[in-house]
Design an enzyme around this catalytic site. Structure first.
Site, PDB file in Angstrom:
ATOM      1  N   ARG A 276       7.082 -10.777   1.452  1.00  0.00           N
ATOM      2  CA  ARG A 276       8.111 -10.094   0.471  1.00  0.00           C
ATOM      3  C   ARG A 276       9.307  -9.943   1.255  1.00  0.00           C
ATOM      4  O   ARG A 276      10.547  -9.806   0.453  1.00  0.00           O
ATOM      5  CB  ARG A 276       7.558  -8.657   0.005  1.00  0.00           C
ATOM      6  CG  ARG A 276       6.110  -8.881  -0.825  1.00  0.00           C
ATOM      7  CD  ARG A 276       6.332  -9.817  -1.936  1.00  0.00           C
ATOM      8  NE  ARG A 276       4.799  -9.712  -2.755  1.00  0.00           N
ATOM      9  CZ  ARG A 276       4.350 -10.538  -3.656  1.00  0.00           C
ATOM     10  NH1 ARG A 276       5.123 -11.562  -3.718  1.00  0.00           N
ATOM     11  NH2 ARG A 276       3.101 -10.625  -4.074  1.00  0.00           N
TER      12      ARG A 276
ATOM     13  N   GLU B  77       4.741  -3.618  -4.583  1.00  0.00           N
ATOM     14  CA  GLU B  77       5.157  -4.943  -3.883  1.00  0.00           C
ATOM     15  C   GLU B  77       6.417  -5.412  -4.690  1.00  0.00           C
ATOM     16  O   GLU B  77       6.912  -6.504  -3.899  1.00  0.00           O
ATOM     17  CB  GLU B  77       4.048  -5.830  -4.400  1.00  0.00           C
ATOM     18  CG  GLU B  77       3.874  -6.252  -5.744  1.00  0.00           C
ATOM     19  CD  GLU B  77       2.314  -6.569  -6.212  1.00  0.00           C
ATOM     20  OE1 GLU B  77       2.211  -7.486  -6.734  1.00  0.00           O
ATOM     21  OE2 GLU B  77       1.504  -5.720  -6.017  1.00  0.00           O
TER      22      GLU B  77
ATOM     23  N   SER C  90      -4.442   1.384  -3.014  1.00  0.00           N
ATOM     24  CA  SER C  90      -5.314   1.016  -3.917  1.00  0.00           C
ATOM     25  C   SER C  90      -6.604   0.067  -3.834  1.00  0.00           C
ATOM     26  O   SER C  90      -7.494   0.244  -4.376  1.00  0.00           O
ATOM     27  CB  SER C  90      -4.714   0.527  -5.106  1.00  0.00           C
ATOM     28  OG  SER C  90      -4.028  -0.686  -5.086  1.00  0.00           O
ATOM     29  N   GLN C  91      -6.503  -0.574  -2.536  1.00  0.00           N
ATOM     30  CA  GLN C  91      -7.293  -1.684  -2.361  1.00  0.00           C
ATOM     31  C   GLN C  91      -8.609  -0.937  -1.889  1.00  0.00           C
ATOM     32  O   GLN C  91      -9.499  -1.664  -1.978  1.00  0.00           O
ATOM     33  CB  GLN C  91      -6.678  -2.771  -1.175  1.00  0.00           C
ATOM     34  CG  GLN C  91      -5.605  -3.556  -1.782  1.00  0.00           C
ATOM     35  CD  GLN C  91      -4.984  -4.258  -0.740  1.00  0.00           C
ATOM     36  OE1 GLN C  91      -5.121  -4.047   0.458  1.00  0.00           O
ATOM     37  NE2 GLN C  91      -4.059  -4.989  -1.218  1.00  0.00           N
TER      38      GLN C  91
END
Length: 427
Positions: A386, A314, A168-169
């Site tokens: 993460r 994420e 999406s970036q």
């Protein structure tokens, strides 16, 4: 292998209250908008971490004033972007995807590079889209870092079609700078595979922040975003707490039968981390949002999770670690795009959980997790914050877990190990 960190073992249910630092996603979007705004901006409670410091340093290199303000705020003074300049993107997707659409507005060349792993992250579709809008870029055919943006202080803009199924970036990067293009920008997502854009809440965040800055954005048509050309108003912004970074802290309550509150949780937000309220409820938790913040209390059982995480990818590493501790199987779906993140997160999670005795299989678009008794060992982080968070979560209830290069959590939360240790030892 870098400094394996003995993850703290909980000797009782984890009970406590935690305050999260500012959102990385909001901070780096705000820095781009403030750099292109029509006047000075104030960003209060911005995240100070590797990713946001990389963005601030990059913008300073291009001529933007970013000074320390009261209470840890950033005071941003816009100026015409200029080259020649060299930018270090580190391993930050927001820097490598948000900065090039701004750099095309610089007068002079801007060269971007980053960590070795960053050179493997997909960039070609964004670079091609910028070329379609009138930009001059040289990547020697790699479609990845390093590359040079030959800025000419202006760009025509207009309509462009991009396959944003990998990130999406790509869309957010074009949106954030599009108002400064001569014709604005109209972005169409289209892909032969038919795959949708992942992490749509992050695009919603970009749209909302643009509108708050007076930019006209039309997202009423599916897979199309229209940004009208015009000024970007100065920002006067209180940055929300980072809700995705709250995931391991709240998950600690479920893993240990405890109760954890994260203060300052917004009643309304575009952050994907807000989905934790529903996801943890489905895993058996009692979740309460009130004036004190968001409180997650463990229920009688920790249940597995069958969920499409396409919009909130994420969160997958922490949810996968929690699922490995659950009583029932889990299926995490819709996250094939995680193979192109800081590392191939699906392969990394399967490998590390299985190395500890778990039973995890990769699927086409996610993970299938069968609960098994886990044992100690070193949990690899792959330079991915993460992944490190997932490892320390397991360490709460599994003896002798060590997390490799836990310092990588500084990418979005430099105080992570301190806050984690204090929470675990506070009962």
């Amino acid at each position: 292998m870098l400094d394996p960190w003995p993850a703290p073992r909980a000797t009782a249910p984890v009970v406590g209250t935690v305050t999260m630092p500012g959102s990385k996603s909001v901070t780096n979007r705000a820095l781009i908008l403030a750099a292109l705004a029509s006047g000075p901006s104030t960003l209060r409670a911005p995240l100070r971490s590797r990713d946001t410091e990389l963005m601030a340093t990059a913008l300073r290199t291009l001529g933007i004033g970013i000074a320390e303000g009261p209470g840890g705020s950033w005071l941003v003074t816009p100026a015409p972007l200029r080259g020649p300049a060299t930018v270090d993107c580190g391993l930050a997707g927001t820097v490598m995807r948000f900065l090039p659409p701004a750099a095309v507005l610089a007068a002079g060349p801007v060269t971007l590079d980053g960590d070795e792993r960053a050179r493997a992250r997909p960039m070609g579709r964004l670079l091609d889209a910028l070329r379609g809008l009138g930009a001059d870029l040289d990547d020697e055919g790699r479609g990845s870092l390093p590359f040079t943006v030959n800025g000419s202080a202006t760009i025509p803009g207009g309509d462009v079609t991009i396959d944003a199924s990998a990130s999406s970036q790509f869309v957010s990067g074009l949106l954030l700078s599009g108002a400064r293009y001569e014709k604005g920008v109209v972005i169409h997502h289209s892909t032969p595979s038919g795959k949708p854009v992942p992490s749509l809440p992050h695009i919603d965040m970009s749209v909302a922040m643009l509108r708050d800055a007076g930019v006209s954005v039309d997202d009423s048509e599916a897979n199309t975003w229209r940004v009208e050309p015009g000024p970007i108003a100065p920002l006067d912004l209180d940055v929300e707490p980072d809700l995705s970074n709250a995931a391991p802290f709240l998950a600690a309550a479920l893993a240990t039968g405890g109760r954890v509150t994260v203060t300052g949780w917004p009643a309304r937000t575009t952050q994907p981390g807000d989905a934790l309220r529903d996801l943890f409820t489905r895993m058996g938790a009692e979740v309460t949002l009130d004036v004190h913040g968001l409180t997650v209390a463990a229920g009688d059982r920790l249940l597995g999770l069958d969920a499409d995480l396409h919009d909130v990818g994420e969160l997958t590493p922490v949810l996968a670690a929690l699922a490995a501790l659950a009583e029932t199987p889990s299926r995490l779906r819709g996250v094939a795009h995680l193979r192109g993140h800081e590392t191939d997160r699906l392969a990394a999670l399967a490998t590390e959980l299985n190395n500890l005795g778990g039973q995890v299989a990769e699927t086409d678009d996610g993970l299938a997790i069968e609960p098994r008794p886990l044992h100690g060992g070193v949990f690899g982080s792959y330079e991915d914050h993460r992944m490190a968070q997932a490892g320390v979560l397991l360490g709460l209830v599994v003896d002798d877990i060590e997390v490799e290069n836990v310092a990588t959590t500084g990418k979005t939360m430099p105080t992570f190990t301190t806050v984690w240790t204090e929470l675990v030892s506070s009962h």
